[in-house]
Write a protein that holds these residues in place. Structure first.
Motif, mmCIF file in Angstrom:
data_model
loop_
_atom_site.group_PDB
_atom_site.id
_atom_site.type_symbol
_atom_site.label_atom_id
_atom_site.label_comp_id
_atom_site.label_asym_id
_atom_site.label_seq_id
_atom_site.Cartn_x
_atom_site.Cartn_y
_atom_site.Cartn_z
ATOM 1 N N TYR A 20 43.359 32.400 18.649
ATOM 2 C CA TYR A 20 42.138 32.805 19.345
ATOM 3 C C TYR A 20 42.488 33.536 20.644
ATOM 4 C CZ TYR A 20 39.907 29.741 16.003
ATOM 5 O OH TYR A 20 39.487 29.167 14.832
ATOM 6 N N ASN A 21 41.686 34.539 20.934
ATOM 7 C CA ASN A 21 41.919 35.385 22.099
ATOM 8 C C ASN A 21 40.647 35.421 22.942
ATOM 9 O OD1 ASN A 21 42.932 37.205 23.884
ATOM 10 N ND2 ASN A 21 42.866 38.965 22.526
ATOM 11 N N ALA A 22 40.730 34.897 24.155
ATOM 12 C CA ALA A 22 39.583 34.876 25.070
ATOM 13 C C ALA A 22 39.811 35.867 26.203
ATOM 14 C CB ALA A 22 39.367 33.479 25.634
ATOM 15 N N LYS A 23 38.764 36.625 26.529
ATOM 16 C CA LYS A 23 38.860 37.615 27.608
ATOM 17 C C LYS A 23 37.618 37.562 28.487
ATOM 18 C CE LYS A 23 41.379 41.045 24.821
ATOM 19 N NZ LYS A 23 41.328 42.428 24.281
ATOM 20 N N GLN A 24 37.847 37.719 29.769
ATOM 21 C CA GLN A 24 36.747 37.934 30.712
ATOM 22 C C GLN A 24 37.180 39.034 31.677
ATOM 23 O OE1 GLN A 24 34.232 34.880 32.363
ATOM 24 N NE2 GLN A 24 35.306 33.273 31.213
ATOM 25 N N THR A 25 36.333 40.052 31.802
ATOM 26 C CA THR A 25 36.626 41.192 32.675
ATOM 27 C C THR A 25 35.689 41.177 33.869
ATOM 28 O OG1 THR A 25 37.376 42.513 30.793
ATOM 29 C CG2 THR A 25 36.799 43.705 32.804
ATOM 30 N N ILE A 26 36.267 41.339 35.049
ATOM 31 C CA ILE A 26 35.504 41.319 36.296
ATOM 32 C C ILE A 26 35.622 42.674 36.982
ATOM 33 C CG2 ILE A 26 35.236 40.187 38.552
ATOM 34 C CD1 ILE A 26 36.733 37.765 37.299
ATOM 35 N N GLU A 27 34.502 43.188 37.440
ATOM 36 C CA GLU A 27 34.493 44.434 38.213
ATOM 37 C C GLU A 27 34.310 44.096 39.689
ATOM 38 O OE1 GLU A 27 32.404 48.404 37.150
ATOM 39 O OE2 GLU A 27 31.114 47.463 38.643
ATOM 40 N N ILE A 28 35.187 44.640 40.518
ATOM 41 C CA ILE A 28 35.161 44.363 41.965
ATOM 42 C C ILE A 28 35.061 45.676 42.725
ATOM 43 C CG2 ILE A 28 36.307 43.136 43.855
ATOM 44 C CD1 ILE A 28 38.189 41.971 41.582
ATOM 45 N N VAL A 29 34.088 45.770 43.607
ATOM 46 C CA VAL A 29 33.952 46.942 44.478
ATOM 47 C C VAL A 29 34.557 46.595 45.837
ATOM 48 C CG1 VAL A 29 32.385 48.580 45.565
ATOM 49 C CG2 VAL A 29 31.839 47.660 43.303
ATOM 50 N N VAL A 30 35.646 47.267 46.175
ATOM 51 C CA VAL A 30 36.327 47.029 47.456
ATOM 52 C C VAL A 30 35.853 48.088 48.448
ATOM 53 C CG1 VAL A 30 38.546 46.773 48.606
ATOM 54 C CG2 VAL A 30 38.316 46.149 46.185
ATOM 55 N N LYS A 31 35.051 47.662 49.411
ATOM 56 C CA LYS A 31 34.488 48.604 50.380
ATOM 57 C C LYS A 31 35.336 48.736 51.637
ATOM 58 C CE LYS A 31 29.737 48.202 48.785
ATOM 59 N NZ LYS A 31 28.339 47.845 49.129
ATOM 60 N N ASP A 32 36.399 47.958 51.706
ATOM 61 C CA ASP A 32 37.346 48.062 52.815
ATOM 62 C C ASP A 32 38.743 48.160 52.203
ATOM 63 O OD1 ASP A 32 38.876 47.932 55.069
ATOM 64 O OD2 ASP A 32 38.339 45.872 55.606
ATOM 65 N N LEU A 33 39.293 49.366 52.157
ATOM 66 C CA LEU A 33 40.587 49.574 51.502
ATOM 67 C C LEU A 33 41.738 48.889 52.237
ATOM 68 C CD1 LEU A 33 40.398 53.295 50.299
ATOM 69 C CD2 LEU A 33 39.979 51.200 49.008
ATOM 70 N N ALA A 34 41.480 48.400 53.440
ATOM 71 C CA ALA A 34 42.528 47.691 54.179
ATOM 72 C C ALA A 34 42.896 46.372 53.493
ATOM 73 C CB ALA A 34 42.067 47.421 55.611
ATOM 74 N N ILE A 35 41.976 45.825 52.680
ATOM 75 C CA ILE A 35 42.263 44.559 52.007
ATOM 76 C C ILE A 35 42.674 44.775 50.549
ATOM 77 C CG2 ILE A 35 40.594 43.376 53.479
ATOM 78 C CD1 ILE A 35 38.779 43.162 50.954
ATOM 79 N N TYR A 36 42.811 46.028 50.137
ATOM 80 C CA TYR A 36 43.092 46.332 48.725
ATOM 81 C C TYR A 36 44.347 45.627 48.220
ATOM 82 C CZ TYR A 36 44.474 49.123 44.647
ATOM 83 O OH TYR A 36 44.872 49.519 43.405
ATOM 84 N N ASP A 37 45.482 45.799 48.900
ATOM 85 C CA ASP A 37 46.742 45.216 48.441
ATOM 86 C C ASP A 37 46.684 43.693 48.439
ATOM 87 O OD1 ASP A 37 48.823 47.344 47.895
ATOM 88 O OD2 ASP A 37 48.108 47.993 49.845
ATOM 89 N N GLU A 38 46.116 43.144 49.497
ATOM 90 C CA GLU A 38 46.022 41.685 49.602
ATOM 91 C C GLU A 38 45.152 41.118 48.476
ATOM 92 O OE1 GLU A 38 44.555 38.255 52.810
ATOM 93 O OE2 GLU A 38 44.468 40.387 53.337
ATOM 94 N N LEU A 39 44.045 41.789 48.199
ATOM 95 C CA LEU A 39 43.143 41.330 47.144
ATOM 96 C C LEU A 39 43.809 41.417 45.774
ATOM 97 C CD1 LEU A 39 40.309 40.452 46.158
ATOM 98 C CD2 LEU A 39 39.730 42.882 46.043
ATOM 99 N N MET A 40 44.473 42.538 45.497
ATOM 100 C CA MET A 40 45.134 42.714 44.211
ATOM 101 C C MET A 40 46.195 41.627 43.983
ATOM 102 S SD MET A 40 44.043 45.354 42.374
ATOM 103 C CE MET A 40 45.218 46.440 41.582
ATOM 104 N N GLU A 41 46.958 41.356 45.003
ATOM 105 C CA GLU A 41 47.998 40.337 44.879
ATOM 106 C C GLU A 41 47.379 38.960 44.654
ATOM 107 O OE1 GLU A 41 51.981 38.749 47.233
ATOM 108 O OE2 GLU A 41 50.740 40.321 48.114
ATOM 109 N N ALA A 42 46.283 38.681 45.365
ATOM 110 C CA ALA A 42 45.644 37.374 45.268
ATOM 111 C C ALA A 42 45.046 37.120 43.883
ATOM 112 C CB ALA A 42 44.560 37.252 46.335
#
Length: 229
Positions: A103-125
């Motif tokens: 069995y294969n379960a998937k959930q996809t989340i869309e995130i709008v990052v309005k402050d690119l200063a947190i982009y790397d930190e968010l991606m890593e987290a």
């Protein structure tokens, strides 16, 4: 008297239709307007995918990972409207060689990052807390409507300038626009490195500064018929 009036009316109508209709001299040109903008937002599409032999366990594991990811997002993205679940699926898969179901379960989340200063930190987290696939990253501007309007105006100016170039050697002038057709298409650049982000983050020695948004181009295309004077 009535017959005379009727005869004159028929004569005038016949005369009108008999006159030759002269075509209006015109020129058809295309125009392009281009605005280059440094993006200030990113839209991330990320997926939690889990596999196993028991549907209930696979779904439970997927839900736990998604819950951990959402907790991280809530801490960093203050506006709940800036993230949402896009797709949820749980599908059986049959292995004909081993003759058993998985069995294969998937959930996809869309995130709008309005402050690119947190982009790397968010991606890593989100990767560290359960996301195992970055499907896509789209860079955009928060002032898209304003820049699209500028691009349209530039496209019209470009079309008129072209028309003036063509007719200048003929001793004619460009008149009013007869028809205008908008041929613009929406385009979002998709950086290649976005799909490789998970691999880069799996290496502890990888640098944190991985964002290179560059510039995006907002393009408008029109087709205009001008009359000639």
């Amino acid at each position: 008297m009535k017959k005379l009036i009727l005869a004159l009316t028929i004569f005038m109508v016949t005369l009108t239709y008999g006159q030759e209709v002269k075509p209006v001299p015109q020129i058809n040109v295309s125009g392009e307007g281009k605005v280059k903008v440094v993006p200030d937002q990113a839209v991330i599409s990320a997926t939690v995918e889990t596999k196993g032999t028991n549907a209930k366990d696979v779904k439970k594991q997927n839900d736990q990972q998604v819950e951990a990811v959402l907790k991280v997002i809530k801490k960093m993205i203050l506006n709940p409207a800036d993230y949402k679940t896009e797709r949820v699926s749980l599908n059986p898969q049959y292995d004909y060689e081993k003759k058993k179901h998985t069995y294969n379960a998937k959930q996809t989340i869309e995130i709008v990052v309005k402050d690119l200063a947190i982009y790397d930190e968010l991606m890593e987290a989100i990767v560290n807390n359960g996301i195992n696939r970055i499907d896509n990253v789209i860079f955009q501007s928060s002032k898209m409507e304003q820049y699209q309007s500028e691009a349209r105006k530039l496209a019209m100016k470009n079309a008129k300038h072209k028309a003036e170039d063509y007719v200048s050697v003929l001793g004619q002038k460009v008149g009013k626009a007869i028809t205008i057709t908008d041929n613009s298409q929406t385009y979002h650049p998709q950086p290649v490195y976005a799909r490789m982000k998970v691999m880069a983050m799996s290496d502890e020695a990888a640098p944190r500064e991985t964002l290179a948004a560059g510039e995006i181009e907002i393009i408008a295309n029109v087709n205009v018929n001008f009359s000639l004077e």
